[in-house]
Design a protein around this motif. Structure first.
Motif, mmCIF file in Angstrom:
data_model
loop_
_atom_site.group_PDB
_atom_site.id
_atom_site.type_symbol
_atom_site.label_atom_id
_atom_site.label_comp_id
_atom_site.label_asym_id
_atom_site.label_seq_id
_atom_site.Cartn_x
_atom_site.Cartn_y
_atom_site.Cartn_z
ATOM 1 N N GLN A 161 67.388 -11.240 38.507
ATOM 2 C CA GLN A 161 66.260 -11.174 39.431
ATOM 3 C C GLN A 161 65.110 -10.381 38.807
ATOM 4 O O GLN A 161 63.943 -10.718 39.004
ATOM 5 N N ARG A 162 65.443 -9.367 38.004
ATOM 6 C CA ARG A 162 64.377 -8.615 37.328
ATOM 7 C C ARG A 162 63.649 -9.507 36.318
ATOM 8 O O ARG A 162 62.430 -9.404 36.146
ATOM 9 N N ILE A 163 64.382 -10.406 35.670
ATOM 10 C CA ILE A 163 63.751 -11.353 34.742
ATOM 11 C C ILE A 163 62.829 -12.306 35.512
ATOM 12 O O ILE A 163 61.707 -12.593 35.078
ATOM 13 N N ALA A 164 63.304 -12.773 36.669
ATOM 14 C CA ALA A 164 62.467 -13.664 37.484
ATOM 15 C C ALA A 164 61.177 -12.948 37.900
ATOM 16 O O ALA A 164 60.100 -13.549 37.934
ATOM 17 N N ILE A 165 61.278 -11.652 38.177
ATOM 18 C CA ILE A 165 60.092 -10.871 38.541
ATOM 19 C C ILE A 165 59.162 -10.739 37.328
ATOM 20 O O ILE A 165 57.945 -10.934 37.437
ATOM 21 N N ALA A 166 59.741 -10.449 36.161
ATOM 22 C CA ALA A 166 58.924 -10.330 34.946
ATOM 23 C C ALA A 166 58.168 -11.624 34.676
ATOM 24 O O ALA A 166 56.984 -11.625 34.345
ATOM 25 N N ARG A 167 58.862 -12.745 34.838
ATOM 26 C CA ARG A 167 58.226 -14.052 34.622
ATOM 27 C C ARG A 167 57.101 -14.283 35.632
ATOM 28 O O ARG A 167 56.013 -14.751 35.284
ATOM 29 N N ALA A 168 57.369 -13.902 36.882
ATOM 30 C CA ALA A 168 56.359 -14.097 37.928
ATOM 31 C C ALA A 168 55.113 -13.251 37.673
ATOM 32 O O ALA A 168 54.020 -13.608 38.089
ATOM 33 N N LEU A 169 55.296 -12.109 36.987
ATOM 34 C CA LEU A 169 54.170 -11.203 36.766
ATOM 35 C C LEU A 169 53.487 -11.421 35.417
ATOM 36 O O LEU A 169 52.481 -10.775 35.114
ATOM 37 N N ALA A 170 54.022 -12.356 34.616
ATOM 38 C CA ALA A 170 53.534 -12.533 33.244
ATOM 39 C C ALA A 170 52.030 -12.785 33.183
ATOM 40 O O ALA A 170 51.341 -12.268 32.310
ATOM 41 N N LEU A 171 51.509 -13.560 34.125
ATOM 42 C CA LEU A 171 50.088 -13.909 34.100
ATOM 43 C C LEU A 171 49.243 -12.960 34.945
ATOM 44 O O LEU A 171 48.100 -13.270 35.269
ATOM 45 N N GLU A 172 49.815 -11.807 35.278
ATOM 46 C CA GLU A 172 49.118 -10.800 36.087
ATOM 47 C C GLU A 172 48.515 -11.398 37.361
ATOM 48 O O GLU A 172 47.299 -11.320 37.576
ATOM 49 N N PRO A 173 49.356 -12.005 38.201
ATOM 50 C CA PRO A 173 48.848 -12.616 39.427
ATOM 51 C C PRO A 173 48.245 -11.575 40.358
ATOM 52 O O PRO A 173 48.642 -10.410 40.332
ATOM 53 N N LYS A 174 47.283 -12.020 41.150
ATOM 54 C CA LYS A 174 46.696 -11.115 42.145
ATOM 55 C C LYS A 174 47.438 -11.226 43.470
ATOM 56 O O LYS A 174 47.269 -10.408 44.357
ATOM 57 N N LEU A 175 48.264 -12.288 43.578
ATOM 58 C CA LEU A 175 49.031 -12.514 44.807
ATOM 59 C C LEU A 175 50.445 -12.944 44.438
ATOM 60 O O LEU A 175 50.625 -13.875 43.654
ATOM 61 N N LEU A 176 51.421 -12.239 44.993
ATOM 62 C CA LEU A 176 52.816 -12.606 44.738
ATOM 63 C C LEU A 176 53.511 -12.897 46.063
ATOM 64 O O LEU A 176 53.448 -12.095 46.998
ATOM 65 N N ILE A 177 54.169 -14.057 46.128
ATOM 66 C CA ILE A 177 55.004 -14.362 47.277
ATOM 67 C C ILE A 177 56.422 -13.957 46.896
ATOM 68 O O ILE A 177 56.969 -14.460 45.913
ATOM 69 N N ALA A 178 56.995 -13.031 47.634
ATOM 70 C CA ALA A 178 58.361 -12.596 47.373
ATOM 71 C C ALA A 178 59.218 -13.081 48.534
ATOM 72 O O ALA A 178 59.123 -12.568 49.646
ATOM 73 N N ASP A 179 60.015 -14.132 48.305
ATOM 74 C CA ASP A 179 60.795 -14.747 49.380
ATOM 75 C C ASP A 179 62.233 -14.247 49.325
ATOM 76 O O ASP A 179 63.046 -14.761 48.568
ATOM 77 N N GLU A 180 62.523 -13.241 50.105
ATOM 78 C CA GLU A 180 63.858 -12.625 50.145
ATOM 79 C C GLU A 180 64.361 -12.299 48.730
ATOM 80 O O GLU A 180 65.496 -12.651 48.380
ATOM 81 N N PRO A 181 63.566 -11.611 47.912
ATOM 82 C CA PRO A 181 63.920 -11.470 46.496
ATOM 83 C C PRO A 181 65.171 -10.634 46.240
ATOM 84 O O PRO A 181 65.746 -10.722 45.159
ATOM 85 N N THR A 182 65.603 -9.855 47.228
ATOM 86 C CA THR A 182 66.776 -9.020 46.968
ATOM 87 C C THR A 182 67.947 -9.347 47.900
ATOM 88 O O THR A 182 68.992 -8.704 47.831
ATOM 89 N N SER A 183 67.776 -10.360 48.749
ATOM 90 C CA SER A 183 68.792 -10.616 49.779
ATOM 91 C C SER A 183 70.129 -11.064 49.231
ATOM 92 O O SER A 183 71.159 -10.884 49.879
ATOM 93 N N ALA A 184 70.131 -11.665 48.035
ATOM 94 C CA ALA A 184 71.397 -12.164 47.498
ATOM 95 C C ALA A 184 72.114 -11.105 46.662
ATOM 96 O O ALA A 184 73.197 -11.351 46.147
ATOM 97 N N LEU A 185 71.514 -9.925 46.538
ATOM 98 C CA LEU A 185 72.093 -8.903 45.653
ATOM 99 C C LEU A 185 73.000 -7.942 46.416
ATOM 100 O O LEU A 185 72.832 -7.745 47.622
#
Ligand code: ADP
Ligand code: ADP
Length: 240
Positions: free
Chosen positions: A155-179
């Motif tokens: 999940q941390r890798i998925a977050i790193a990938r999501a932030l790679a392009l320095e987005p100004k808006l991030l949708i986090a859909d239950e990002p920790t619920s499966a952990l």
């Protein structure tokens, strides 16, 4: 302009028969200011994910408008939308939704940078190292595959990938619920640190009020497709 402005959003899924349309989102309006975290809560099936998907045009609204950074994206063509895709990103509950099992961690994180032709060569390599570092993983992980990592690491890798392009808006859909609960707390801490240093605006979707209480500035509540309450976190979660 706000990072995200949703006005009178309606989303109907086709359903099985012609008449059995599911109105998953019914006249929802909400705004997220730049750098703000809006927690979106509600029972399973209340329409939270559907709002999140519409916010970045993974779904086309049945009615209503969605604007990101002041730009109405509702009617843009795929081609017009492409440059804007740098502006927003999404992290799903299951990192397998974004991580290709056949790609190394390094390739997965680099992919958005490559697709948008932002970096190449040594600059790309060092940016991947920097992103791994931001999610507290050593550079050694770049040559591993997703199945070699734990759920929290993936999940941390998925977050790193999501932030790679320095987005100004991030949708986090239950990002920790499966952990696992212990891992969940660590990933949430990391997420909050990242948001505070990178200042992206965030729609944080969760069915868990404790999670939202930890990180949201404001909270919106959905029930059966409708937005039933929105306000400051303490006002929504702790009003007497
Ligand atoms: P939540 O994220 O709050 O759990 P969802 O947005 O996933 O809610 O779902 C809202 C409603 O839309 C539910 O009734 C769900 O069954 C329905 N739904 C979600 N996705 C689809 C789909 N692809 N096709 C048909 N109905 C769907
Ligand atoms: P969540 O509640 O976290 O959104 P779900 O388990 O409800 O997750 O849905 C998982 C996936 O199944 C999503 O991609 C969603 O769009 C889809 N889905 C949910 N409900 C339906 C449905 N009634 N018909 C078809 N697809 C659905």
């Amino acid at each position: 302009a706000p990072a995200l402005e949703i006005k009178n959003l309606v989303l109907e899924y086709p359903g099985r028969g012609r008449k059995n349309k599911v109105r998953a989102v019914d006249d929802v309006s909400l705004t997220i200011e730049r750098g703000e975290i809006l927690g979106l809560v509600g029972e399973s099936g209340s329409g939270k994910s559907t709002v999140g998907r519409c916010a970045i045009r993974l779904l086309d609204p049945t009615a209503g408008t969605v604007s990101v950074g002041g730009r109405d994206i509702t009617k843009l063509s795929t081609k017009q939308l492409r440059p804007l895709r740098r502006y927003f990103s999404i992290v799903f509950q299951d990192p397998a939704s974004t991580l290709d099992p056949k790609m190394t961690i390094g390739e997965s994180i680099a992919e958005p940078l490559v697709l948008h032709k932002v970096l190449s060569g040594n600059a790309l390599t060092s940016r991947v190292t920097e992103l791994l570092d931001q999610v507290q993983l050593s550079g050694h992980y770049r040559n591993r595959y997703p199945h070699e990592l734990s759920g929290g690491q993936r999940q941390r890798i998925a977050i790193a990938r999501a932030l790679a392009l320095e987005p100004k808006l991030l949708i986090a859909d239950e990002p920790t619920s499966a952990l696992d609960v212990s891992v969940q707390a660590k990933v949430l801490d990391l997420f909050l640190d990242l948001q505070q240093s990178l200042h992206f605006a965030c729609l944080f979707i969760s069915h868990d009020l404790a999670v939202v209480d930890l990180l949201a500035d404001r909270v919106a509540v959905m029930r059966k497709g409708e937005l039933v309450e929105v306000g400051e976190r303490d006002q929504v979660l702790h009003a007497p």
